[in-house]
Design a protein around this motif. Sequence first.
Motif, PDB file in Angstrom:
ATOM      1  N   ASP A   1       0.858  -1.184   0.000  1.00 60.21           N
ATOM      2  CA  ASP A   1       0.000   0.000   0.000  1.00 60.21           C
ATOM      3  C   ASP A   1       0.892   1.230   0.000  1.00 60.21           C
ATOM      4  OD1 ASP A   1      -1.800   1.996   0.323  1.00 60.21           O
ATOM      5  OD2 ASP A   1      -2.485   1.380   2.323  1.00 60.21           O
ATOM      6  N   GLU A   2       0.982   1.914  -1.128  1.00 62.48           N
ATOM      7  CA  GLU A   2       1.902   3.041  -1.230  1.00 62.48           C
ATOM      8  C   GLU A   2       1.597   4.120  -0.207  1.00 62.48           C
ATOM      9  OE1 GLU A   2       2.488   4.720  -5.018  1.00 62.48           O
ATOM     10  OE2 GLU A   2       3.549   2.987  -5.808  1.00 62.48           O
ATOM     11  N   GLU A   3       0.326   4.302   0.122  1.00 64.79           N
ATOM     12  CA  GLU A   3      -0.026   5.367   1.047  1.00 64.79           C
ATOM     13  C   GLU A   3       0.518   5.100   2.449  1.00 64.79           C
ATOM     14  OE1 GLU A   3      -4.169   6.021   0.947  1.00 64.79           O
ATOM     15  OE2 GLU A   3      -4.193   6.813  -1.100  1.00 64.79           O
ATOM     16  N   SER A   4       0.891   3.833   2.738  1.00 62.06           N
ATOM     17  CA  SER A   4       1.370   3.502   4.067  1.00 62.06           C
ATOM     18  C   SER A   4       2.824   3.891   4.277  1.00 62.06           C
ATOM     19  CB  SER A   4       1.211   1.999   4.325  1.00 62.06           C
ATOM     20  OG  SER A   4       2.084   1.263   3.480  1.00 62.06           O
ATOM     21  N   HIS A   5       3.552   4.185   3.200  1.00 63.21           N
ATOM     22  CA  HIS A   5       4.957   4.530   3.382  1.00 63.21           C
ATOM     23  C   HIS A   5       5.377   5.746   2.577  1.00 63.21           C
ATOM     24  CE1 HIS A   5       5.139   2.131  -0.319  1.00 63.21           C
ATOM     25  NE2 HIS A   5       6.320   2.669  -0.559  1.00 63.21           N
ATOM     26  N   ARG A   6       4.442   6.416   1.944  1.00 61.79           N
ATOM     27  CA  ARG A   6       4.761   7.628   1.204  1.00 61.79           C
ATOM     28  C   ARG A   6       3.820   8.739   1.619  1.00 61.79           C
ATOM     29  NH1 ARG A   6       6.201   5.402  -4.532  1.00 61.79           N
ATOM     30  NH2 ARG A   6       8.414   5.883  -4.592  1.00 61.79           N
ATOM     31  N   SER A   7       4.406   9.912   1.799  1.00 60.18           N
ATOM     32  CA  SER A   7       3.550  11.064   2.063  1.00 60.18           C
ATOM     33  C   SER A   7       2.774  11.395   0.800  1.00 60.18           C
ATOM     34  CB  SER A   7       4.409  12.258   2.484  1.00 60.18           C
ATOM     35  OG  SER A   7       5.294  12.623   1.441  1.00 60.18           O
ATOM     36  N   GLY A   8       1.704  12.137   0.965  1.00 57.74           N
ATOM     37  CA  GLY A   8       0.847  12.440  -0.165  1.00 57.74           C
ATOM     38  C   GLY A   8       1.564  13.145  -1.297  1.00 57.74           C
ATOM     39  N   GLU A   9       2.509  14.038  -0.949  1.00 66.38           N
ATOM     40  CA  GLU A   9       3.193  14.794  -1.999  1.00 66.38           C
ATOM     41  C   GLU A   9       4.089  13.910  -2.855  1.00 66.38           C
ATOM     42  OE1 GLU A   9       7.045  16.335   0.611  1.00 66.38           O
ATOM     43  OE2 GLU A   9       5.598  17.766  -0.205  1.00 66.38           O
ATOM     44  N   ARG A  10       4.443  12.732  -2.339  1.00 68.55           N
ATOM     45  CA  ARG A  10       5.290  11.824  -3.111  1.00 68.55           C
ATOM     46  C   ARG A  10       4.486  10.737  -3.820  1.00 68.55           C
ATOM     47  NH1 ARG A  10      10.753  10.841   0.536  1.00 68.55           N
ATOM     48  NH2 ARG A  10      11.019  13.014   1.195  1.00 68.55           N
ATOM     49  N   ASN A  11       3.219  10.695  -3.569  1.00 73.06           N
ATOM     50  CA  ASN A  11       2.357   9.707  -4.219  1.00 73.06           C
ATOM     51  C   ASN A  11       1.792  10.340  -5.488  1.00 73.06           C
ATOM     52  OD1 ASN A  11       1.023   7.298  -4.595  1.00 73.06           O
ATOM     53  ND2 ASN A  11      -0.749   7.922  -3.364  1.00 73.06           N
ATOM     54  N   ILE A  12       2.640  10.441  -6.509  1.00 75.65           N
ATOM     55  CA  ILE A  12       2.281  11.140  -7.740  1.00 75.65           C
ATOM     56  C   ILE A  12       2.333  10.169  -8.908  1.00 75.65           C
ATOM     57  CG2 ILE A  12       3.162  13.304  -6.811  1.00 75.65           C
ATOM     58  CD1 ILE A  12       5.594  13.023  -8.602  1.00 75.65           C
ATOM     59  N   ALA A  13       1.841  10.614 -10.050  1.00 75.43           N
ATOM     60  CA  ALA A  13       1.769   9.724 -11.208  1.00 75.43           C
ATOM     61  C   ALA A  13       2.118  10.480 -12.483  1.00 75.43           C
ATOM     62  CB  ALA A  13       0.367   9.122 -11.332  1.00 75.43           C
ATOM     63  N   ILE A  14       2.703   9.751 -13.414  1.00 70.09           N
ATOM     64  CA  ILE A  14       2.971  10.293 -14.745  1.00 70.09           C
ATOM     65  C   ILE A  14       1.647  10.408 -15.498  1.00 70.09           C
ATOM     66  CG2 ILE A  14       4.075   9.828 -16.970  1.00 70.09           C
ATOM     67  CD1 ILE A  14       6.275   8.348 -15.401  1.00 70.09           C
ATOM     68  N   THR A  15       1.412  11.557 -16.093  1.00 74.80           N
ATOM     69  CA  THR A  15       0.181  11.766 -16.857  1.00 74.80           C
ATOM     70  C   THR A  15       0.413  11.824 -18.360  1.00 74.80           C
ATOM     71  OG1 THR A  15       0.408  14.169 -16.586  1.00 74.80           O
ATOM     72  CG2 THR A  15      -0.936  12.979 -14.956  1.00 74.80           C
ATOM     73  N   ASP A  16       1.646  12.154 -18.764  1.00 74.45           N
ATOM     74  CA  ASP A  16       1.896  12.262 -20.205  1.00 74.45           C
ATOM     75  C   ASP A  16       3.394  12.231 -20.468  1.00 74.45           C
ATOM     76  OD1 ASP A  16       0.956  12.662 -22.938  1.00 74.45           O
ATOM     77  OD2 ASP A  16       1.920  14.623 -22.808  1.00 74.45           O
ATOM     78  N   VAL A  17       3.765  11.612 -21.586  1.00 74.44           N
ATOM     79  CA  VAL A  17       5.153  11.610 -22.054  1.00 74.44           C
ATOM     80  C   VAL A  17       5.134  12.070 -23.506  1.00 74.44           C
ATOM     81  CG1 VAL A  17       7.233  10.258 -22.478  1.00 74.44           C
ATOM     82  CG2 VAL A  17       5.769   9.701 -20.520  1.00 74.44           C
ATOM     83  N   SER A  18       5.866  13.118 -23.804  1.00 70.57           N
ATOM     84  CA  SER A  18       5.872  13.650 -25.165  1.00 70.57           C
ATOM     85  C   SER A  18       7.301  13.954 -25.594  1.00 70.57           C
ATOM     86  CB  SER A  18       5.017  14.916 -25.260  1.00 70.57           C
ATOM     87  OG  SER A  18       5.473  15.902 -24.345  1.00 70.57           O
ATOM     88  N   THR A  19       7.482  14.062 -26.889  1.00 65.26           N
ATOM     89  CA  THR A  19       8.800  14.341 -27.456  1.00 65.26           C
ATOM     90  C   THR A  19       8.700  15.524 -28.402  1.00 65.26           C
ATOM     91  OG1 THR A  19       9.354  11.990 -27.364  1.00 65.26           O
ATOM     92  CG2 THR A  19      10.757  13.380 -28.719  1.00 65.26           C
ATOM     93  N   MET A  20       9.660  16.406 -28.316  1.00 66.02           N
ATOM     94  CA  MET A  20       9.737  17.533 -29.244  1.00 66.02           C
ATOM     95  C   MET A  20      11.120  17.536 -29.887  1.00 66.02           C
ATOM     96  SD  MET A  20      10.053  20.629 -26.451  1.00 66.02           S
ATOM     97  CE  MET A  20       9.006  19.795 -25.243  1.00 66.02           C
ATOM     98  N   VAL A  21      11.214  18.119 -31.049  1.00 62.47           N
ATOM     99  CA  VAL A  21      12.480  18.195 -31.766  1.00 62.47           C
ATOM    100  C   VAL A  21      12.850  19.657 -31.952  1.00 62.47           C
ATOM    101  CG1 VAL A  21      13.712  17.658 -33.899  1.00 62.47           C
ATOM    102  CG2 VAL A  21      12.074  16.014 -32.959  1.00 62.47           C
TER     103      VAL A  21
END
Length: 256
Positions: free
Chosen positions: A5-25
């Motif tokens: 359970d991630e919430e049991s060992h991580r504070s809320g500010e560290r419980n984050i998620a990737i929402t998008d990965v993009s590439t530019m040239v």
Amino acid sequence: MDFTDEESHRSGERNIAITDVSTMVLQANFQWGIVRVDTDAGITGYGEVHGNGPQDPGRLEGQNPLDIERVRDVMWEPGPGVEMALWDIKGKLLDVPAYELMGGKYRDSVEVYCDTHGGESLGEAQSGTVDPRDVYTPESYAEAAREVVDAGFDALKFDLDVRTHADVDTATRRLDNAAIEHKTALVEAVREEVGYDVTLGFDLHWNFTVETATRLAEKLEPFDLAWLEDPVPPRKYDAHRRVREATSCPIMTGEN
């Protein structure tokens, strides 16, 4: 404690998620690929990528960017650009430089060099108005080296795989004797112009055979180079070893 359970060992500010990965040239002297990784915490990380960037970046959505090893496993070959971006995010979230997360600072300063390519002759040769074989001369290399040193650099690199005459057999990647002598003259001209207190490197961009690379490296030994870069095709590990063992000229590889 249940670590599933991630919430049991991580504070809320560290419980984050990737929402998008993009590439530019970015178009400059080359096409530079930049990977951007966005998160639901509003923190964005950036990294540099060679080529077209990560394949199937959607697989990373929902992953916690702080779990860098896990993200590398989730995405078969995320590449250094994605990993750079993850370290960027982690440093920003924890409000520390990324190097603090990798064992701390080792040096207070880092030497940099100016990548001179082929000097102004590079742009002239690429303009299409002149024959490139007529512009890559010892004089043009020496002039470019002097300009860079006068600008304040004490380390510089040149391309040494420039085409100066019909010197490469594209089937065998071999240089003839005249080409070897010409490339040696380019290096000699630069060294004579700037002296031996300036750090010099030359790049061959993976273009040659072990035999040609060895012959050229041996000719360049008197000029005290800091490195001769990528003399043979990438991932030809045994070929690189054979070149390294045959010359006292330092061999560098792995840029790309």
